[in-house]
Design an enzyme around this catalytic site. Structure first.
Site, PDB file in Angstrom:
ATOM      1  N   GLY A 141       8.852   0.523   8.830  1.00  0.00           N
ATOM      2  CA  GLY A 141       7.856   1.445   8.899  1.00  0.00           C
ATOM      3  C   GLY A 141       7.711   1.515  10.788  1.00  0.00           C
ATOM      4  N   GLN A 142       7.385   2.792  11.052  1.00  0.00           N
ATOM      5  CA  GLN A 142       7.179   2.969  12.544  1.00  0.00           C
ATOM      6  C   GLN A 142       5.932   2.643  12.915  1.00  0.00           C
ATOM      7  OE1 GLN A 142       8.053   7.231  12.689  1.00  0.00           O
ATOM      8  NE2 GLN A 142      10.105   7.038  13.227  1.00  0.00           N
TER       9      GLN A 142
ATOM     10  N   ASP B 190       5.002  -0.488  13.121  1.00  0.00           N
ATOM     11  CA  ASP B 190       5.578  -1.522  13.818  1.00  0.00           C
ATOM     12  C   ASP B 190       6.540  -0.963  14.580  1.00  0.00           C
ATOM     13  OD1 ASP B 190       4.200  -4.206  12.487  1.00  0.00           O
ATOM     14  OD2 ASP B 190       4.678  -3.066  10.753  1.00  0.00           O
TER      15      ASP B 190
ATOM     16  N   LEU C  35      -2.451   2.870   7.425  1.00  0.00           N
ATOM     17  CA  LEU C  35      -2.367   2.086   6.497  1.00  0.00           C
ATOM     18  C   LEU C  35      -1.820   0.882   6.857  1.00  0.00           C
ATOM     19  CD1 LEU C  35      -1.505   4.327   3.207  1.00  0.00           C
ATOM     20  CD2 LEU C  35      -3.718   3.922   4.564  1.00  0.00           C
TER      21      LEU C  35
ATOM     22  N   ARG D 161      -3.486  -5.464   6.263  1.00  0.00           N
ATOM     23  CA  ARG D 161      -4.725  -6.060   7.196  1.00  0.00           C
ATOM     24  C   ARG D 161      -6.061  -5.211   6.750  1.00  0.00           C
ATOM     25  NH1 ARG D 161      -0.246  -8.499  10.292  1.00  0.00           N
ATOM     26  NH2 ARG D 161      -0.232 -10.924   9.935  1.00  0.00           N
TER      27      ARG D 161
ATOM     28  N   HIS E 232       0.672  -1.194  -0.111  1.00  0.00           N
ATOM     29  CA  HIS E 232      -0.029  -0.019  -0.223  1.00  0.00           C
ATOM     30  C   HIS E 232       0.878   1.110  -0.040  1.00  0.00           C
ATOM     31  CE1 HIS E 232       1.040   0.009   4.194  1.00  0.00           C
ATOM     32  NE2 HIS E 232       0.536  -1.013   4.388  1.00  0.00           N
TER      33      HIS E 232
ATOM     34  N   HIS F 221       4.039   1.382   2.220  1.00  0.00           N
ATOM     35  CA  HIS F 221       5.330   0.805   2.013  1.00  0.00           C
ATOM     36  C   HIS F 221       5.821   1.601   0.709  1.00  0.00           C
ATOM     37  CE1 HIS F 221       2.751  -2.910   2.708  1.00  0.00           C
ATOM     38  NE2 HIS F 221       3.779  -3.229   3.665  1.00  0.00           N
TER      39      HIS F 221
HETATM   40  O1  PAF Z   1       7.117  -5.604   8.792  1.00  0.00           O
HETATM   41  C1  PAF Z   1       7.044  -6.508   7.828  1.00  0.00           C
HETATM   42  O2  PAF Z   1       6.368  -6.494   6.830  1.00  0.00           O
HETATM   43  C2  PAF Z   1       7.698  -7.939   8.049  1.00  0.00           C
HETATM   44  O3  PAF Z   1       7.741  -8.116   9.398  1.00  0.00           O
HETATM   45  C3  PAF Z   1       9.129  -7.968   7.572  1.00  0.00           C
HETATM   46  C4  PAF Z   1       9.926  -6.820   8.224  1.00  0.00           C
HETATM   47  C5  PAF Z   1       9.119  -7.478   6.259  1.00  0.00           C
HETATM   48  C6  PAF Z   1       9.952  -9.141   7.936  1.00  0.00           C
HETATM   49  O4  PAF Z   1       9.008 -10.428   7.357  1.00  0.00           O
END
Ligand code: PAF
Length: 282
Positions: free
Chosen positions: A144-145, A147, A181, A184, A30, A33
């Site tokens: 990404g922040q 996560d 975004l 999921r 999306h 990314h």
């Molecule tokens: O954040 C993600 O999409 C995943 O955890 C990653 C870092 C690509 C590892 O599979």
């Protein structure tokens, strides 16, 4: 843009470059990314994005099998965003044998929040990220922040293993209503999609309360969880943490940290079958 599925071919191709910049993904891309790709592009002399749905980071009851695989659309979007190389290995390429060597991050980083609710998740993430780093050998990588805990775990892994890779955080992109975004989000029904904004609104309300001097963190968390639960969500956590270590701040620290950009509010909650996460630095 080159699409490469084999490690040997990737190494061969990248040997012509000094400073690969890397954005690892699980595909189903999306705009969030793509923003990471645009952010990473000027940081290296070649931009590599990987697409690999990593079995190791899913629990048995989670959505590994149904996680959307949209390689063609992903490649078109990556090309438009300026990506130079897509590394999209199959499982047999990245895990030709069962991956029995794994990276186990320390429990003080992983017993809490996502690690608590998804045991083994960070072992799976660190293991695949280490392996992708070995394949791409980037000098800089952007995560990404959204996560938030993942970014912290990876930063510390890279530091402890002295990997020569700069780890950069990319800001969370949001829909017009504020929903972060996420791949999921595609699982949400239209009614759930309308409701989904409540997670970011709950975090905003918590951040606002902290900024205006609330110091009873436990009460704030309980109220936020109860309010979402009353709307039909199943919250895992809505919580105030110290940015530096993701631990709960003591009462005395709350005021000082709230004024000093030291806090973050994080949330994870299920809406129907879809688990959403988000966070906001205070
Ligand atoms: O954040 C993600 O999409 C995943 O955890 C990653 C870092 C690509 C590892 O599979």
């Amino acid at each position: 843009m080159k699409i490469i599925t084999k490690i040997a071919e990737l190494r061969d191709h990248l040997s012509a470059f000094q400073r690969p910049a890397f954005v690892p993904t699980m595909g189903n891309l999306h705009d969030g990314h793509l923003a990471l790709v645009r952010q990473a592009k000027p940081l290296g002399d070649v931009l590599v994005a990987s697409i690999f749905v990593n079995r190791l980071q899913f629990l048995p009851h989670e959505d590994f099998d149904t996680y959307p695989r949209t390689l063609q659309a992903d490649c078109a979007a990556l090309q438009a965003a300026g990506c130079d190389v897509v590394f999209a290995p199959g499982e047999a390429e990245l895990y030709p044998q069962q991956q029995t060597f794994k990276i186990n991050p320390p429990s003080e980083l992983t017993d809490l929040l996502e690690g608590h609710f998804r045991p083994g998740f960070f072992t799976g993430v660190c293991t695949v990220v280490m392996k992708l780093f070995a394949c791409v050998q980037p000098r800089v990588a952007v995560f990404g922040q959204k996560d938030y805990q993942q970014l912290m775990v990876i930063r510390q892994m890279v530091q402890q293993f002295a990997l020569p890779i700069d780890i950069i955080g990319g800001p969370t992109l949001r829909a017009a209503d504020g929903l972060a975004l996420s791949s999921r989000n595609n699982y949400l029904s239209s009614a759930e999609r309308r409701e989904a904004v409540q997670l970011s609104q709950a975090l905003q309300a918590m951040a606002g309360a902290l900024r205006s001097g609330t110091s009873d963190v436990a009460a704030l968390e309980q109220q936020a969880m109860a309010a979402l639960a009353a709307r039909g969500w199943q919250p895992d956590y809505l919580t105030v943490r110290q940015r530096s270590n993701l631990q709960t701040p003591g009462a005395a620290e709350v005021a000082a940290l709230a004024n000093d950009a030291g806090l973050v509010v994080l949330g994870a909650a299920k809406l129907g079958k879809t688990r959403l996460i988000d966070n906001l630095e205070v």
